[in-house]
Design a protein around this motif. Sequence first.
Motif, PDB file in Angstrom:
ATOM      1  N   GLN A  63       0.735  -1.494   0.202  1.00 46.70           N
ATOM      2  CA  GLN A  63       0.134   0.374   0.281  1.00 46.70           C
ATOM      3  C   GLN A  63       1.028   1.274   0.129  1.00 46.70           C
ATOM      4  O   GLN A  63       0.144   2.201  -0.178  1.00 46.70           O
ATOM      5  CB  GLN A  63      -1.018   0.226   1.224  1.00 46.70           C
ATOM      6  CG  GLN A  63      -1.761  -1.176   1.365  1.00 46.70           C
ATOM      7  CD  GLN A  63      -3.080  -0.818   2.082  1.00 46.70           C
ATOM      8  OE1 GLN A  63      -4.334  -0.218   1.731  1.00 46.70           O
ATOM      9  NE2 GLN A  63      -3.107  -0.812   3.405  1.00 46.70           N
ATOM     10  N   ALA A  85       2.627   4.244  -1.304  1.00 39.99           N
ATOM     11  CA  ALA A  85       2.545   4.852  -2.650  1.00 39.99           C
ATOM     12  C   ALA A  85       4.127   5.047  -3.245  1.00 39.99           C
ATOM     13  O   ALA A  85       4.298   5.945  -3.649  1.00 39.99           O
ATOM     14  CB  ALA A  85       1.923   5.883  -2.501  1.00 39.99           C
ATOM     15  N   GLY A 122       6.020   1.482  -3.019  1.00 39.94           N
ATOM     16  CA  GLY A 122       5.654   0.109  -4.370  1.00 39.94           C
ATOM     17  C   GLY A 122       5.953  -1.027  -4.263  1.00 39.94           C
ATOM     18  O   GLY A 122       6.890  -1.684  -4.168  1.00 39.94           O
ATOM     19  N   LEU A 163       4.610  -0.030  -8.526  1.00 38.39           N
ATOM     20  CA  LEU A 163       3.470   0.272  -8.621  1.00 38.39           C
ATOM     21  C   LEU A 163       3.192   0.141  -6.990  1.00 38.39           C
ATOM     22  O   LEU A 163       2.964  -0.727  -6.355  1.00 38.39           O
ATOM     23  CB  LEU A 163       2.185  -0.913  -9.344  1.00 38.39           C
ATOM     24  CG  LEU A 163       2.641   0.367 -10.949  1.00 38.39           C
ATOM     25  CD1 LEU A 163       2.238  -0.673 -11.705  1.00 38.39           C
ATOM     26  CD2 LEU A 163       2.033   1.245 -11.206  1.00 38.39           C
ATOM     27  N   SER A 164       1.834   0.889  -6.734  1.00 38.01           N
ATOM     28  CA  SER A 164       1.025   0.071  -5.033  1.00 38.01           C
ATOM     29  C   SER A 164      -0.001   0.124  -5.274  1.00 38.01           C
ATOM     30  O   SER A 164      -0.981   0.798  -6.585  1.00 38.01           O
ATOM     31  CB  SER A 164       1.836   2.105  -4.289  1.00 38.01           C
ATOM     32  OG  SER A 164       0.616   2.844  -4.833  1.00 38.01           O
ATOM     33  N   ARG A 165      -0.362  -1.047  -4.462  1.00 41.96           N
ATOM     34  CA  ARG A 165      -2.168  -1.230  -4.861  1.00 41.96           C
ATOM     35  C   ARG A 165      -2.519  -1.822  -6.114  1.00 41.96           C
ATOM     36  O   ARG A 165      -3.216  -1.333  -6.140  1.00 41.96           O
ATOM     37  CB  ARG A 165      -3.008   0.404  -4.259  1.00 41.96           C
ATOM     38  CG  ARG A 165      -3.060   0.346  -2.223  1.00 41.96           C
ATOM     39  CD  ARG A 165      -3.499   1.525  -2.073  1.00 41.96           C
ATOM     40  NE  ARG A 165      -5.118   0.952  -2.028  1.00 41.96           N
ATOM     41  CZ  ARG A 165      -5.670   0.101  -1.535  1.00 41.96           C
ATOM     42  NH1 ARG A 165      -5.075   0.202  -0.001  1.00 41.96           N
ATOM     43  NH2 ARG A 165      -6.891   0.036  -1.401  1.00 41.96           N
ATOM     44  N   VAL A 202      -4.519  -0.694 -10.861  1.00 45.57           N
ATOM     45  CA  VAL A 202      -4.372   0.130  -9.889  1.00 45.57           C
ATOM     46  C   VAL A 202      -5.301   0.603  -9.218  1.00 45.57           C
ATOM     47  O   VAL A 202      -5.609   1.642  -9.308  1.00 45.57           O
ATOM     48  CB  VAL A 202      -3.082   0.803 -10.355  1.00 45.57           C
ATOM     49  CG1 VAL A 202      -2.327   1.620  -8.348  1.00 45.57           C
ATOM     50  CG2 VAL A 202      -2.055  -0.104 -11.497  1.00 45.57           C
ATOM     51  N   ASP A 203      -5.336   0.576  -7.409  1.00 45.80           N
ATOM     52  CA  ASP A 203      -6.377   1.666  -7.247  1.00 45.80           C
ATOM     53  C   ASP A 203      -5.598   2.756  -6.318  1.00 45.80           C
ATOM     54  O   ASP A 203      -5.616   2.566  -4.428  1.00 45.80           O
ATOM     55  CB  ASP A 203      -7.306   0.803  -5.692  1.00 45.80           C
ATOM     56  CG  ASP A 203      -8.013   1.407  -4.342  1.00 45.80           C
ATOM     57  OD1 ASP A 203      -8.841   2.472  -5.780  1.00 45.80           O
ATOM     58  OD2 ASP A 203      -7.480   1.345  -3.436  1.00 45.80           O
ATOM     59  N   ASP A 204      -4.627   3.895  -7.403  1.00 51.26           N
ATOM     60  CA  ASP A 204      -4.086   5.137  -6.471  1.00 51.26           C
ATOM     61  C   ASP A 204      -4.779   5.804  -6.409  1.00 51.26           C
ATOM     62  O   ASP A 204      -5.796   5.890  -6.835  1.00 51.26           O
ATOM     63  CB  ASP A 204      -2.601   4.753  -7.837  1.00 51.26           C
ATOM     64  CG  ASP A 204      -2.848   4.980  -8.339  1.00 51.26           C
ATOM     65  OD1 ASP A 204      -3.927   4.786  -9.157  1.00 51.26           O
ATOM     66  OD2 ASP A 204      -2.417   4.857  -9.782  1.00 51.26           O
ATOM     67  N   SER A 205      -3.867   7.002  -6.646  1.00 52.79           N
ATOM     68  CA  SER A 205      -5.155   8.352  -6.403  1.00 52.79           C
ATOM     69  C   SER A 205      -5.054   8.674  -7.565  1.00 52.79           C
ATOM     70  O   SER A 205      -7.292   9.414  -8.020  1.00 52.79           O
ATOM     71  CB  SER A 205      -4.086   9.584  -6.077  1.00 52.79           C
ATOM     72  OG  SER A 205      -2.961   9.818  -6.734  1.00 52.79           O
TER      73      SER A 205
END
Length: 283
Positions: free
Chosen positions: A159, A161, A164, A197-199, A214-217
Motif C-alpha cells: 500500500q 505509494a 510500491g 506500482l502500489s495497490r 491500480v487503486d492509486d490516487s
Amino acid sequence: MAIAIALTAASAGSPAMAAGWTRTADYYRWTGFNALERGQGVATDGTYFYYAGPGGMVKATVANDSEVASSLVPIPPLLSGTYGGDHIGDPEYHDGYVIAPIEDGRNGYQHPLLALYNASDLSYTGRYVQLPLDQMPGGVPWVAVDAAAGLVYTAPWTQDAAQGTNKLVAYRLDDLLTLPAGSTLPVASTVTLSQPLSRIQGAAMWQGKLYASVDDSAKSVHTVDPVSGQVSYAFHQDVESGDEVEGIAAWDFGPSGGQLHIVNVGSGWKSIFLYLQHYSSAG
C-alpha cells in the motif's frame, strides 16, 4: 439479480479515449449480498464472467449477467483451517479452471495460496499450491495467466505509494496444473518493474501485456511488459475519487481488438455498492 444501467460514454478528451480505450455505455451494478459475492475480482472466458468476493464465487453470462452457478463457501476446510484462508482475490480463467488466489488476512498473510476450481460449476478440484512467502509477504491479491508463454504471474502487495511493488513474479503454468496438491510453486523468474506500482488490485493479460488495475490516487490502469518489466500508463478509470477499483479481466478479440472488464466498489452509499465497467479497444 444484477441491474444493467446505461451510462454516458467517455468524452473524446478523456484519458481513456486518448489511450485507445473507450468505456462502453453499459455496466452492471449490485448491492447487498450480490455485491459481496463479486467484490474482489472477475475473470472471463468470453461467454461467462467468474466473480470472486468476500461472500462467495459466482458464474454468470457475459450477455445479460444471468447467474448459472455459485458457491457460498468456496474456500474448503483444509485451506481455511490449516492455512487460515479467509479471502479470495482477483481470479483468473484458464482451460476449464478458475484459478483463485487465497489469502489468510487474519493470520498476517503467512500462507499465500492458489487454488483451482472447475469453471463448469465452481466446485473445488482438490488442487492447490503454496506460493513462496519470501516472494509474496503481503498476501496474493490477484493472479494472471499468460497462456502463450506458459506462465502464471503474481506480484507482492504493497500500500506504500512511495515504495510500491517493484517486481513481477512468474511461475510455470504446467507446474500449477500438475504438481501434487500442497506443493510450493517454484519461481520461474522475477522481473524488475521500470517503476513501482502500489495497490495493484488485479491484472490480466491482453496481447502480450499485463494490464494492472491500480487503486492509486489516479484510479489508473497500467500495462506491464512481462519480459522487460517496462511499466506504462494506459488510462484513468472513469470512477469517482472515493471508489475502490478492484480486479480486472481481459478478452482478446484478435485483430479486431478486445475488452477490459473492471470491478469497482462504489463510495457514498449506505449499503454495499459494486459495479462492473467495460472498456473497449479497436486493437
